[in-house]
Motif scaffolding. Structure first.
Motif, PDB file in Angstrom:
ATOM      1  N   ASN A 304       0.911  -1.249  -0.038  1.00  0.00           N
ATOM      2  CA  ASN A 304       0.213   0.039   0.056  1.00  0.00           C
ATOM      3  C   ASN A 304       0.750   1.352  -0.341  1.00  0.00           C
ATOM      4  OD1 ASN A 304       1.106   0.010   2.542  1.00  0.00           O
ATOM      5  ND2 ASN A 304      -1.029   0.143   3.632  1.00  0.00           N
ATOM      6  N   GLN A 305       2.070   1.023  -0.346  1.00  0.00           N
ATOM      7  CA  GLN A 305       2.953   2.451  -0.353  1.00  0.00           C
ATOM      8  C   GLN A 305       2.552   3.200  -1.296  1.00  0.00           C
ATOM      9  OE1 GLN A 305       6.943   1.365  -0.775  1.00  0.00           O
ATOM     10  NE2 GLN A 305       7.800   3.369  -1.048  1.00  0.00           N
ATOM     11  N   ALA A 306       2.592   4.547  -0.794  1.00  0.00           N
ATOM     12  CA  ALA A 306       2.136   5.644  -1.781  1.00  0.00           C
ATOM     13  C   ALA A 306       2.933   5.698  -3.035  1.00  0.00           C
ATOM     14  CB  ALA A 306       2.293   6.942  -1.064  1.00  0.00           C
ATOM     15  N   PHE A 307       2.049   6.070  -4.175  1.00  0.00           N
ATOM     16  CA  PHE A 307       2.577   6.153  -5.640  1.00  0.00           C
ATOM     17  C   PHE A 307       3.155   4.861  -6.131  1.00  0.00           C
ATOM     18  CE2 PHE A 307       3.198  10.263  -3.444  1.00  0.00           C
ATOM     19  CZ  PHE A 307       2.552  11.159  -4.478  1.00  0.00           C
ATOM     20  N   VAL A 308       3.857   3.962  -5.406  1.00  0.00           N
ATOM     21  CA  VAL A 308       4.698   2.873  -6.074  1.00  0.00           C
ATOM     22  C   VAL A 308       4.195   1.595  -5.463  1.00  0.00           C
ATOM     23  CG1 VAL A 308       6.535   4.365  -6.426  1.00  0.00           C
ATOM     24  CG2 VAL A 308       6.612   3.118  -4.277  1.00  0.00           C
ATOM     25  N   GLY A 309       3.476   1.467  -4.573  1.00  0.00           N
ATOM     26  CA  GLY A 309       2.833   0.148  -4.119  1.00  0.00           C
ATOM     27  C   GLY A 309       2.091  -0.686  -5.126  1.00  0.00           C
ATOM     28  N   ARG A 310       1.854  -2.218  -5.023  1.00  0.00           N
ATOM     29  CA  ARG A 310       1.153  -2.884  -5.881  1.00  0.00           C
ATOM     30  C   ARG A 310      -0.517  -2.098  -5.636  1.00  0.00           C
ATOM     31  NH1 ARG A 310      -0.060  -8.061  -5.745  1.00  0.00           N
ATOM     32  NH2 ARG A 310      -0.133  -8.405  -8.283  1.00  0.00           N
ATOM     33  N   SER A 311      -0.769  -1.933  -4.351  1.00  0.00           N
ATOM     34  CA  SER A 311      -2.061  -1.315  -4.482  1.00  0.00           C
ATOM     35  C   SER A 311      -2.600   0.042  -4.560  1.00  0.00           C
ATOM     36  CB  SER A 311      -2.558  -1.770  -2.839  1.00  0.00           C
ATOM     37  OG  SER A 311      -2.400  -3.143  -2.652  1.00  0.00           O
ATOM     38  N   LYS A 316     -11.021  -1.979  -5.493  1.00  0.00           N
ATOM     39  CA  LYS A 316     -11.714  -3.248  -5.081  1.00  0.00           C
ATOM     40  C   LYS A 316     -13.349  -2.926  -4.955  1.00  0.00           C
ATOM     41  CE  LYS A 316     -11.715  -5.976  -0.857  1.00  0.00           C
ATOM     42  NZ  LYS A 316     -11.004  -6.345   0.301  1.00  0.00           N
ATOM     43  N   GLY A 317     -13.779  -1.908  -4.523  1.00  0.00           N
ATOM     44  CA  GLY A 317     -15.145  -1.494  -4.306  1.00  0.00           C
ATOM     45  C   GLY A 317     -15.841  -1.456  -5.729  1.00  0.00           C
ATOM     46  N   ILE A 345      -7.304  -3.810 -10.984  1.00  0.00           N
ATOM     47  CA  ILE A 345      -8.598  -4.012 -10.692  1.00  0.00           C
ATOM     48  C   ILE A 345      -8.979  -5.378  -9.555  1.00  0.00           C
ATOM     49  CG2 ILE A 345     -11.017  -4.573 -11.598  1.00  0.00           C
ATOM     50  CD1 ILE A 345      -9.872  -1.833 -12.228  1.00  0.00           C
ATOM     51  N   LEU A 346      -9.485  -5.258  -8.631  1.00  0.00           N
ATOM     52  CA  LEU A 346      -9.310  -6.570  -7.776  1.00  0.00           C
ATOM     53  C   LEU A 346     -10.494  -7.100  -7.846  1.00  0.00           C
ATOM     54  CD1 LEU A 346      -7.677  -4.999  -4.743  1.00  0.00           C
ATOM     55  CD2 LEU A 346      -6.711  -6.225  -6.607  1.00  0.00           C
ATOM     56  N   VAL A 347     -10.830  -8.531  -7.661  1.00  0.00           N
ATOM     57  CA  VAL A 347     -12.071  -9.286  -7.646  1.00  0.00           C
ATOM     58  C   VAL A 347     -12.344  -9.333  -6.304  1.00  0.00           C
ATOM     59  CG1 VAL A 347     -13.513 -11.263  -8.473  1.00  0.00           C
ATOM     60  CG2 VAL A 347     -11.711 -10.415  -9.953  1.00  0.00           C
ATOM     61  N   SER A 348     -13.527  -9.187  -5.701  1.00  0.00           N
ATOM     62  CA  SER A 348     -13.641  -9.348  -4.314  1.00  0.00           C
ATOM     63  C   SER A 348     -15.197  -9.619  -4.227  1.00  0.00           C
ATOM     64  CB  SER A 348     -13.264  -8.230  -3.680  1.00  0.00           C
ATOM     65  OG  SER A 348     -14.325  -7.109  -3.632  1.00  0.00           O
ATOM     66  N   GLU A 349     -15.662  -9.767  -2.962  1.00  0.00           N
ATOM     67  CA  GLU A 349     -17.116 -10.016  -2.806  1.00  0.00           C
ATOM     68  C   GLU A 349     -18.011  -8.641  -3.122  1.00  0.00           C
ATOM     69  OE1 GLU A 349     -17.641 -10.857   1.383  1.00  0.00           O
ATOM     70  OE2 GLU A 349     -16.457  -9.237   2.046  1.00  0.00           O
ATOM     71  N   LEU A 350     -17.265  -7.545  -3.262  1.00  0.00           N
ATOM     72  CA  LEU A 350     -17.894  -6.362  -3.739  1.00  0.00           C
ATOM     73  C   LEU A 350     -17.917  -6.137  -5.328  1.00  0.00           C
ATOM     74  CD1 LEU A 350     -15.765  -4.530  -1.245  1.00  0.00           C
ATOM     75  CD2 LEU A 350     -18.176  -5.087  -0.668  1.00  0.00           C
ATOM     76  N   SER A 351     -17.708  -7.157  -5.973  1.00  0.00           N
ATOM     77  CA  SER A 351     -17.368  -7.146  -7.410  1.00  0.00           C
ATOM     78  C   SER A 351     -18.517  -7.076  -8.102  1.00  0.00           C
ATOM     79  CB  SER A 351     -16.567  -8.386  -7.811  1.00  0.00           C
ATOM     80  OG  SER A 351     -15.342  -8.721  -7.590  1.00  0.00           O
ATOM     81  N   GLY A 352     -18.256  -6.270  -9.347  1.00  0.00           N
ATOM     82  CA  GLY A 352     -19.528  -6.084 -10.175  1.00  0.00           C
ATOM     83  C   GLY A 352     -18.740  -6.684 -11.692  1.00  0.00           C
ATOM     84  N   ARG A 353     -19.743  -6.652 -12.695  1.00  0.00           N
ATOM     85  CA  ARG A 353     -19.500  -7.291 -13.805  1.00  0.00           C
ATOM     86  C   ARG A 353     -18.156  -6.287 -14.303  1.00  0.00           C
ATOM     87  NH1 ARG A 353     -22.195  -9.529 -18.052  1.00  0.00           N
ATOM     88  NH2 ARG A 353     -23.790  -9.887 -16.466  1.00  0.00           N
ATOM     89  N   GLU A 390      -9.047 -11.586  -5.222  1.00  0.00           N
ATOM     90  CA  GLU A 390      -7.984 -10.541  -5.348  1.00  0.00           C
ATOM     91  C   GLU A 390      -6.855 -10.658  -4.805  1.00  0.00           C
ATOM     92  OE1 GLU A 390     -10.290  -8.665  -2.007  1.00  0.00           O
ATOM     93  OE2 GLU A 390      -8.294  -7.893  -1.217  1.00  0.00           O
ATOM     94  N   ALA A 391      -6.812 -11.917  -3.818  1.00  0.00           N
ATOM     95  CA  ALA A 391      -5.254 -12.172  -3.464  1.00  0.00           C
ATOM     96  C   ALA A 391      -4.877 -13.367  -4.449  1.00  0.00           C
ATOM     97  CB  ALA A 391      -5.656 -12.619  -1.901  1.00  0.00           C
TER      98      ALA A 391
END
Lengths: 543, 543
Positions: A304-311, A316-317, A345-353, A390-391
């Motif tokens: 979750n690092q600012a600017f350069v992190g993978r996330s 997700k939402g 783009i992460l797939v998660s329980e909050l995923s939509g099409r 997502e993971a």
């Protein structure tokens, strides 16, 4: 241009872009971080990378402190750097010695570094209680050390240690130390928040006062003990500092130094009126640089690092994904590419099409509306069982292959067995047997393996069975293994989610397995990890 | 009191301490973080912890989005919270529906939460391009939603999404949205830097302007995409915000939210004139809280995290260690104990005594200096093997009993065996046998059990063996089971930490086991869990 933004731009002296020097001390202050240890080779490689990106100063080490740092300064001379100046770090001379006779001073001069950065004491407490010399002698130590190095023809930066604490406690004495530095010919005074206990408004107010007293430029060196080192560095620049000292990824002692990755990105992308990194393109290599330094330091990335992190640009939402597809910057403060990062783009329980479509474009399947629907249903069904894609992007890719009917299993399990047995307090014996049928009419292989634990034993047996057919598996290693209980209300009877991270020379990938049985969940994740590797090697993942 | 500090104190309106509300959204915004997924039980436990520490508002979830969040709001009503108000999160009504008929609004009211936090759009870009409703309808959506919830007797906080981006682009429209919120009866307007792209000076300037327009209090909600979320939150408070929204450890989507751990510590220890966490003592539990949330989220601690990281007060540089030995605060900006952390001298891993003493007072053993020393050594030895007692107080209590020689095992293991076997794709059969000797010359019992997984099978067999002697175990159930790989560089051969959470009608307790073998680690945690229950029932834990 609206009211507010003009006010802000005006305040940030738009129109007079000021070049801010970046001084990297990853190799010296950074190496004080817990668990950080660079080899001589690492140090030279990082130096080269920093230079290519346009960093202005690179502090290579403390030549007096150890052989490695001494060696560094000899070997760095043969790297033909394009822009950066290499700096050697040292302290003011010891009490009661002439500078020319001080071993620290000699180490600096014999380092041949064009720039010497000398740290000295600002705080009367440190002078009298820690160093235990009188206040006048400390001033003399500063003056002699700097004028000696100037007489040796070096560029000299003076790091005023504990500057802000010292100034708050005794402004008169603090100022007298930096005046002495200026009189001795220092090219710059760098105000250090050594303990990291100062807040932005204090940095701004104090630097402004120091500016009135000195004619030479000021620099700022912050630590992150209050979680505001980046903000402090920016406040310092707004207050007139011409140089920011810090480290890549903010590594360093305790909570680390100001992260130059964030400082560079903020100064060049977020604030008006400043320039950094002469090689302007440097900025687009920030992500690469950040990960490179983590690799060298053998540390895990901060996702979750600012600017350069993978996330940093991972969505997700479902609502966010939907919006990002309509307008990228609706949930992104900058374009990820400007810092060499990418959107995920992460797939998660909050995923939509929209998540699914975004994730399957690489298979060129996203036009197939019906398939998209099937995948979405399947993902939601699996996630209700506890899957979390997502993971586990690799497992998601395999799922897409399966639903797109382009999936041919590489082997089939006939059975496995795991046995764990122990007596008294001894460590248990663990044995696994695996019986699989190799695809395409291959033979049935029945192998046994031992391990530290059941998963390790299964892994061993499975590799024994497959490697003769798929030697590529030799390159694959397991990097991480995570287990999570899902509907934990059930206690040990709940289902278990296992996520396995694997890597080879090119990639890192994650796979997932869910079952009420931790062994079965681990097996599923393990099989996905292996199949992903095999499909990858056969180029079967572009769809 | 010197010149500068008086200036600063004056500026920070010393003498009028202002209470700043802390609004925790770990359970909602935090759960949007990549890989973060709390079980219902986790959410209830974290709620309890936050309440004990004096957090003012706890956002439990988004009742409309999923079953788990809906369930949370039903069950949280039975926790008798001391101070915190539970908040349900939702969005303004959909276009063209009456608020009372909107499913989101209905989810909020049926959640029974005393506080509803409603997010709405501020940015004309988002309204017209993303939401695709006209600007007037958006204002109506805000007004109707909030006045409906007020008419239902709720406290209503309005989260103004993308407030700063929206304000910079179109201040007039941005202000009209929050004016509508105030007119509709909102109790507070929270200005959100949703994309995390705003810098402290902009937060300060914009909030100051909004204050002029509204009579109700303002809150600030920041994200960390520029690595300045904490500084932004502090700037917001200096500009008059009465509430800071954030998450524990800053977990959250992309680069996360403002870390309330750092915000709380800075407001109460570093800045003058502010108060947080009604239960003042709360601050001394910050480190424990931080690690607790990491455990619940099954994430690794950030060793260099400000204030609470394991390295936050760790001294490596020889010079620093030397100085710290002379004067603690020479390289420490605060006393580690004020945030429940501890100093560590890395060369000699010396640490923890204060924690140990604190943790053993209930045994009335803390006066026994020698025992304290033994416990400290033992804890350090075990932690170097991967034990983590923050998350396993019950195992710690058992350890103390063992070292204090007041420990009499209730049973002894002779051996156990676990077998997992499967064919094709069927679910594996799992069988465990356990042979134990009951204490006090009791019989040897040899039992077999089946289970969904190896740990469940062991648990079943062990209970069969023990319950005839210890019927109290009938009341005990396993609540959660967590596994973490420690030195993950080793992949599946790394050692594993298992933490088991158990409960009976009165208590919830956590126990830990570490081994290279996940079955053995689980056995150790399971045995501790059972022994803790038995000692508890015999009143043997008051020492």
């Amino acid at each position: 241009m609206t009211a507010i933004s003009t006010i802000l731009l005006a305040k940030l002296n738009i129109g007079i872009p000021m070049y801010v020097q970046l001084y990297d001390t990853t190799l010296r202050d950074g190496s004080q971080g817990e668990g950080v240890n660079f080899s001589l080779q690492d140090k030279l490689l990082i130096t080269k990378k920093l230079d290519e990106m346009g960093f202005d100063y690179i502090e290579g080490g403390y030549p007096l402190s150890n052989e490695k740092d001494f060696e560094y300064f000899q070997q760095v001379q043969s790297l033909s750097l394009k822009h950066a100046k290499v700096c050697a770090f040292g302290m003011t001379r010891r009490r009661g010695v002439e500078a020319k006779d001080d071993t620290g001073m000699q180490a600096l001069t014999s380092s041949k570094a064009p720039v010497c950065t000398v740290v000295g004491k600002t705080s009367d407490l440190h002078v009298t209680e820690v160093l235990r010399v009188d206040l006048e002698e400390n001033i003399a130590m500063i003056r002699d050390s700097l004028s000696y190095l100037k007489s040796e023809g070096r560029e000299v930066l003076y790091d005023a240690e504990h500057f802000f604490d010292g100034f708050i406690a005794n402004p008169e004495y603090a100022l007298s130390t930096v005046r002495a530095a200026q009189e001795a010919g220092a090219d710059m005074v760098v105000c250090c928040d050594t303990n990291g206990g100062t807040l932005p408004e204090q940095i701004a107010e104090i630097l402004a006062q120091v500016q009135k007293e000195l004619s030479i430029p000021l620099g700022i060196h912050c630590h992150n003990d209050c979680d505001v080192a980046v903000a402090n560095s920016l406040a310092g620049v707004d207050a007139g500092a011409k140089q920011v000292q810090g480290t890549i990824n903010g590594i360093g002692e305790r909570c680390g130094n100001a992260d130059l990755v964030s400082v560079a990105a903020n100064l060049s992308l977020k604030k008006e009126g400043y320039e950094v990194l002469t090689a302007g393109a440097g900025l687009t290599h920030l992500t690469e640089l950040s990960r490179y330094v983590y690799e060298m330091a053998n540390m895990n990335f901060r996702v979750n690092q600012a600017f350069v992190g993978r996330s940093a640009f991972a969505h997700k939402g479902g609502m966010h994904v939907h919006a990002v597809n309509r307008i990228a910057h609706s949930y992104e403060h900058i374009n990820p590419e400007t810092v060499g990062n990418e959107r995920r783009i992460l797939v998660s329980e909050l995923s939509g099409r929209s998540n699914i479509v975004a994730l399957t474009t690489k298979f060129k399947l996203d036009s197939d509306k019906e398939l998209m629907g099937t995948i979405l249903e399947q993902v939601q069904e699996l996630e209700s069982q506890g899957y979390q894609f997502e993971a586990a992007e690799a497992s998601f890719d395999l799922l897409v292959k399966k639903l797109a009917k382009t999936y041919e299993p590489k082997f089939q399990r006939i059975h496995y067995r795991v046995n764990v047995e122990t007596a008294r307090q001894e460590n248990p014996l663990t044995e696994a047997t695996v019986k699989v049928k190799i695809a395409g009419g291959g033979e049935v292989r029945h192998e046994v393996g031992e391990g530290d634990g059941p998963v390790n034993a299964l892994d061993t047996a499975l590799r024994k069975a497959l490697i003769p057919y798929y030697p590529g598996l030799e390159e694959m290693t397991l990097v991480d293994y995570k287990v999570r209980v899902i509907n934990s209300a059930e206690g040990t009877a709940a289902s278990v989610r296992v996520v396995i991270e694997s890597k080879d020379d090119q990639d890192v990938w994650s796979t997932i397995g869910v079952s009420e049985n931790i062994i079965e969940a681990s097996w599923l994740a393990l099989v996905d990890a292996i199949e992903y590797k095999l499909f990858k090697d056969d180029g079967e993942l572009q769809g």
